[in-house]
Design an enzyme around this catalytic site. Structure first.
Site, PDB file in Angstrom:
ATOM      1  N   VAL A 260      54.138  -3.153  43.776  1.00 18.86           N
ATOM      2  CA  VAL A 260      54.252  -4.587  43.486  1.00 18.86           C
ATOM      3  C   VAL A 260      53.464  -5.003  42.249  1.00 18.86           C
ATOM      4  O   VAL A 260      53.637  -6.121  41.765  1.00 18.86           O
ATOM      5  CB  VAL A 260      53.801  -5.457  44.683  1.00 18.86           C
ATOM      6  N   TYR A 261      52.596  -4.150  41.754  1.00 15.70           N
ATOM      7  CA  TYR A 261      51.818  -4.512  40.575  1.00 15.70           C
ATOM      8  C   TYR A 261      52.748  -4.557  39.361  1.00 15.70           C
ATOM      9  O   TYR A 261      53.263  -3.537  38.906  1.00 15.70           O
ATOM     10  CB  TYR A 261      50.700  -3.510  40.316  1.00 15.70           C
ATOM     11  N   SER A 262      52.947  -5.758  38.864  1.00 18.93           N
ATOM     12  CA  SER A 262      53.814  -5.979  37.701  1.00 18.93           C
ATOM     13  C   SER A 262      55.200  -5.372  37.910  1.00 18.93           C
ATOM     14  O   SER A 262      55.791  -4.794  36.987  1.00 18.93           O
ATOM     15  CB  SER A 262      53.166  -5.425  36.421  1.00 18.93           C
ATOM     16  N   ALA A 263      55.721  -5.502  39.137  1.00 20.52           N
ATOM     17  CA  ALA A 263      57.081  -5.063  39.464  1.00 20.52           C
ATOM     18  C   ALA A 263      57.322  -3.597  39.073  1.00 20.52           C
ATOM     19  O   ALA A 263      58.386  -3.242  38.559  1.00 20.52           O
ATOM     20  CB  ALA A 263      58.104  -5.971  38.777  1.00 20.52           C
TER      21      ALA A 263
END
Length: 344
Positions: free
Chosen positions: A61-64
């Site tokens: 989920v970090y920066s997609a």
């Protein structure tokens, strides 16, 4: 840099690890964290490795997914010298298969992470949140399959409650699956809830804590001070609502003591806050982040020295808070405490 076993497992990690949440810079939340690209990431990774850091942590989920991509590129040619930790389970989209810990979701998440990280295995794969919709034995069976395939080496969780972690470990033992060895948790001088239930569980069960946001979501940098506005460049302007809550009186009282000890020791406020955490029971590694080389070098200065007992006691006292029920009798009443002495 010291190296520690994660709980009672054979996994050994550096006492400080690096969190790549600042890599990528996509989206409102993670864009506020940082926007480190590949070239700057290579420099940061190099500085970390030179200092002895062996574990690099990220999540889908970090920066997609961009954080995993940047980290993978930055580790090109160095993969065998480090450990990679990543996480999945939180929503990465609006589709029906974009969240949770179902068999199909986890298999797909691991395959995508391997591709983005440019690697053939994940050293520590963690569930980013508990999925109440998916049976625990399905989750554990899927992780067991991925381990037998060699795609993941160790498993852990993040942000689980005590009963969720304990039930998962009990089912794993009954089904002869690998048990979770790590719990990635929020723990800081202004957020000590980990100590009430999760720390005793970790000590009893041999689960190592990997600490996220050890500086209280950016509040223990030394720049947030009593009677002063939040500095213009602070990420708190954009991210405070998404992070752990803290009472301002608690925050400023802790910062006052941190600042005094920093002056006594010739260290910085973040270094003192991180050093306190490194001495806490069950802590295997403290995850530091950095938007630039200056922040990284400052955080790396948290190791190689120790606070003295009197300084630790002052930090313990100023950061202590009443425990919630059913834990407060064990702190307040001698009969309870005699049966269950606290770890800290």
């Amino acid at each position: 840099m010291e190296y520690r076993r994660v709980g009672q497992s054979g996994l050994v990690v550096s006492e400080l690890s690096f969190g790549a949440g600042t890599f990528g810079g996509a989206g409102e939340l993670f864009g506020a964290w940082g926007d480190t690209g590949v070239e700057q990431a290579k420099t940061i990774v190099g500085l970390c490795m030179d200092a002895g850091i062996t574990l690099f942590d990220t999540a889908d989920v970090y920066s997609a997914g961009a954080s995993e991509e940047v980290l993978g590129a930055a580790l090109e040619g160095r993969r065998d010298d480090v450990l990679i930790s990543t996480k999945a389970s939180l929503p990465t989209g609006d589709g029906p298969f974009d969240a949770g810990s179902s068999r199909s979701r986890l298999i797909r998440a691991v395959e995508l992470a391997l591709r983005r990280l440019r690697t053939d295995r994940i050293d520590l794969f963690q569930l980013h949140a508990f999925d109440a919709r998916t049976p625990i034995d399905e989750v554990l069976g899927t992780l067991d399959l991925l381990q037998r395939q060699g795609k993941i080496r160790y498993t852990g969780v993040s942000n689980f409650s005590g009963w969720q972690l304990m039930k998962s470990r009990a089912i794993a033992e009954r089904q002869r699956f690998s048990r979770y060895v790590a719990h990635q948790v929020y723990y800081s001088l202004i957020g000590r809830d980990y100590e009430w239930e999760l720390m005793p569980l970790a000590a009893e069960e041999g689960v190592g804590a990997l600490v996220w946001s050890p500086l209280g979501w950016g509040r223990l940098t030394g720049k947030v001070r009593r009677g002063q506005p939040i500095p213009e460049g602070s990420r708190l302007h954009a991210t405070a609502a998404a992070g752990p809550p803290v009472d301002d009186d608690v925050l400023f009282s802790v910062v006052d003591v941190l600042a005094a000890i920093a002056e006594e020791t010739g260290r910085t406020v973040p270094q003192v806050a991180l050093n306190w955490l490194l001495r806490r029971p069950t802590v295997s590694s403290v995850i530091i982040g950095a938007r630039d080389e200056h922040q990284l070098r400052d955080n790396l200065g948290a190791v190689g020295w120790e606070l003295d007992p009197e300084q630790i006691a002052r930090l313990d006292v100023v950061s202590a808070r009443d425990a919630p029920y059913p834990y407060f009798p064990y702190r307040r009443q001698a009969a309870f405490a005699q049966l269950n002495p606290p770890l800290v």
